[in-house]
Structures are given as structure tokens and as C-alpha cells.
Design an enzyme around this catalytic site. Structure first.
Site, PDB file in Angstrom:
ATOM      1  N   LEU A 125      -5.576 -11.025  13.888  1.00 54.85           N
ATOM      2  CA  LEU A 125      -4.545 -10.779  14.890  1.00 54.85           C
ATOM      3  C   LEU A 125      -3.565  -9.742  14.366  1.00 54.85           C
ATOM      4  CD1 LEU A 125      -3.204 -11.642  17.618  1.00 54.85           C
ATOM      5  CD2 LEU A 125      -1.806 -13.211  16.245  1.00 54.85           C
ATOM      6  N   HIS A 228       4.133 -15.269   5.570  1.00 56.69           N
ATOM      7  CA  HIS A 228       4.701 -13.928   5.511  1.00 56.69           C
ATOM      8  C   HIS A 228       5.663 -13.731   6.671  1.00 56.69           C
ATOM      9  CE1 HIS A 228       4.863  -9.521   5.698  1.00 56.69           C
ATOM     10  NE2 HIS A 228       4.408  -9.506   4.453  1.00 56.69           N
TER      11      HIS A 228
END
Length: 342
Positions: A125, A228
Site C-alpha cells: 500500500l 512508522h
């Protein structure tokens, strides 16, 4: 208008450009000619195979219908770990206790596993920074649920999604520095690049015994299961749909693995079939995901809709064109976000 569709052969340059933008830690699409070519070939093969393959990568791109520019990519692996080993760490707990010394310690551990072998995976993605607006990330990610709902026979009943783990402003992963580097003698970016092409070396070099996390640096311990910064919105989106972190992490950067049963995912549970009425009238209703029911010509977009009758919705000509549907065609719909049903 943005539409999500299967990848095509003429998307090679667009895919290569996306690979240049993903950055460190994005294992499934990197700035690598060989990997991009292999991924494109795998994505094309999934939609042209004569029978349902055991392993397939269903790869989709998001295209701006006004400019024909590809601004994003997403994918679904039908099954992981069947041809190439699939590794992650399971986070566990060991208790060390002594009544005589009045000591009771709970210690977090990491054990390498192949527990998710055979599961389907949401993967790859990525949306260009300039396209991260107007809920286009939600469309790109959740379009995969519409495809899963339409073609369940092609996938496992269990679904996982690996989230990119934490790294600092310089692209350095504390988890890798605290653990992986000791066994691989490679920089994180180099090891991640190699793993995207061949995971055999993981089995050859990683320790087979349980790892006590209290032996790692404080920074490495704190990064376990941490996402992240750029991936945090994607994690929240998936968690809102029903995927959950259950204690499995990536062996490279310590990022969390989310999982769920396919039929427990909100967008799949709530999706339904309706027929379309096409009319050039404005609608200020709730935004829905709308997909056609085609396989190789699958299309998904988002738009406000309005009721035109029982199990009939009104869409504009632009939406109908993006979906490749005509008056009376059956489509699948679901609210873009959790809430009431249509």
C-alpha cells in the site's frame, strides 16, 4: 475522479516511479528495476491465469481518470509462505521466579515463527504524498476489501497486514540495529532490499532460539510493535475495519502484524449488492465505496449516493464511466467509514 483498477502492462513506468518514492523499510516495492519488473509480471499473471492459482499477487493501482496519472498502488497476496518461507517474531512472556530470593520477573521474548503460512496478506500500500488528501488513502486501502468480498474463493479465511516498523529521520531502524545487525552484518536498507527478493538467507542466519528482549538496547525494545510515522494512518484505518495486533512483528524492523478473519472485516460484512440508476444530479449523501463485480476489469471508486428505489442507487455518469457500468448494472457498495448502512 480516482478509480482503483488491476495493474496493466503499460503501468511499468508508473510502478517504477512509485518504487523511487517509497523509502527505506517499504520492503514490497523498492527502487529496484528487477523487483519492479518481477512484481509487474506477478500482478499481470494473477489476472490472466486460466484457473484459480494457489499463490497469486493481485496488484491494483489508483488512477486519476482526468489525467490518467497513477498515484498509488495496493495489493493482496492470496497466500504467503507456501513457496518462500514466511517469517516473523511472536512476542511472548517468560516468568523467572524464586520464592527463596523473593524474585518474580516477567520477561518479554521473541520467537521466530512461520505461524501465518498460508494466510492471505494485504500488501504494497503506497500513495504519493501529493495524493494523500480527500480520503483517497481510504479508497486505495479499502478497495481491496471489495475485491475480497467479491472473490472469496481466491483467498484464505485469515488475513494479515504487515505494518512498516519505526525508523528515525535518517531511515535507521532501532530494532534492526539492536538485533538483526548482529547476525547479518548488513545495513538495514541492504538487508531489507535482499529480503524483498529472497528470504532464504533469513533462515540461514537468524538465531533459532528464543530471544530475551531485555538484552536488547532500550531503543530497540521501545520500537517493538511500533509503527512508522508515515504508516500510522494506514494502521488506524485497518484497525477501524477490524484488524488487530496480536503479538507478531516483522523480523527486520519490529513493525506490527495485524490480522483478522476475512468475514469479520467491517467493509466485507456490511457490503451489499444494488443496481445503478445513472443520472446527472448532485448528491450530498454519505460517501460510499462502489465497485463493479468484474474480475480482470475490476473497478472501485468512492462517491456520495442516493436512493432511487428499493436496492437501487443513483450515480452520476462520471462514476458510471469510472466503474465501466451501465444503467441497471449490479454493483457492490459499502459506507466508506463505519456507521449506518444504506
Amino acid at each position: 475522479m480516482m478509480v482503483v483498477r488491476p495493474i496493466q502492462a503499460n503501468d511499468h513506468e508508473a510502478l517504477r516511479e512509485l518504487g523511487r518514492k517509497t523509502g527505506p523499510g517499504f520492503t514490497s516495492l523498492q527502487d529496484n528495476d528487477e523487483q519492479v519488473a518481477a512484481k509487474l509480471e506477478a500482478g499481470l499473471s494473477a489476472f490472466t491465469a486460466g484457473s484459480v492459482p494457489v499463490e497469486a499477487l493481485y496488484l491494483f493501482v489508483m488512477e486519476d481518470t482526468d489525467t490518467q496519472e497513477v498515484v498509488g498502488i495496493c495489493g493482496i497476496e492470496s497466500a504467503v509462505g507456501l513457496s518462500d518461507p514466511w517469517y516473523n517474531y511472536r512476542v511472548g512472556t517468560l516468568v523467572h521466579a524464586s520464592r527463596e530470593l523473593d524474585v518474580y520477573n516477567q520477561i518479554s521474548t521473541l520467537t521466530i515463527t512461520n505461524d501465518h503460512t498460508g494466510y492471505s496478506e494485504l500488501c504494497t500500500l503506497f500513495l504519493t504524498p501529493e495524493a494523500r488528501k480527500d480520503k483517497q488513502g481510504s479508497l486505495l486501502s479499502k478497495s481491496r476489501f471489495m475485491f475480497l468480498a467479491e472473490f472469496p474463493q481466491r483467498f484464505n479465511e485469515h488475513l494479515i497486514a504487515e505494518m512498516r516498523g519505526y525508523s528515525d529521520e535518517s531511515g535507521v531502524s532501532p530494532f534492526w540495529e539492536g538485533l538483526g545487525r548482529h547476525f547479518f552484518s548488513l545495513d538495514f536498507a541492504e538487508a531489507d532490499k535482499i529480503s524483498s527478493m529472497d528470504k532464504v538467507f533469513i533462515a540461514e542466519l537468524m538465531p533459532k532460539n528464543t530471544i530475551y528482549t531485555n538484552l536488547l538496547s532500550q531503543h530497540a525494545q521501545e520500537s517493538i510493535g511500533k509503527t512508522h510515522e508515515a504508516t500510522t494512518p494506514a494502521r488506524r484505518l485497518l484497525e477501524n475495519e477490524g484488524l488487530r495486533y496480536t503479538g507478531y512483528i516483522d523480523i527486520f524492523d519490529g513493525g506490527p502484524t495485524l490480522e483478522a478473519r476475512v468475514n469479520d472485516i467491517r467493509a466485507i460484512q456490511e457490503s451489499q449488492y444494488v443496481k445503478v440508476h445513472i443520472a446527472d444530479i448532485p448528491s450530498d449523501g454519505e460517501t460510499y465505496l462502489i465497485s463493479n463485480t468484474e474480475f480482470s476489469q475490476f473497478r472501485c471508486c468512492m462517491s456520495p449516493i442516493s436512493r432511487a428505489g428499493k436496492n437501487v442507487i443513483t450515480i452520476t455518469p462520471d462514476v458510471a464511466s469510472a466503474l465501466n457500468v451501465i444503467e441497471g448494472t449490479t454493483v457492490r457498495i459499502v459506507p466508506l467509514s463505519s456507521g449506518r448502512r444504506f
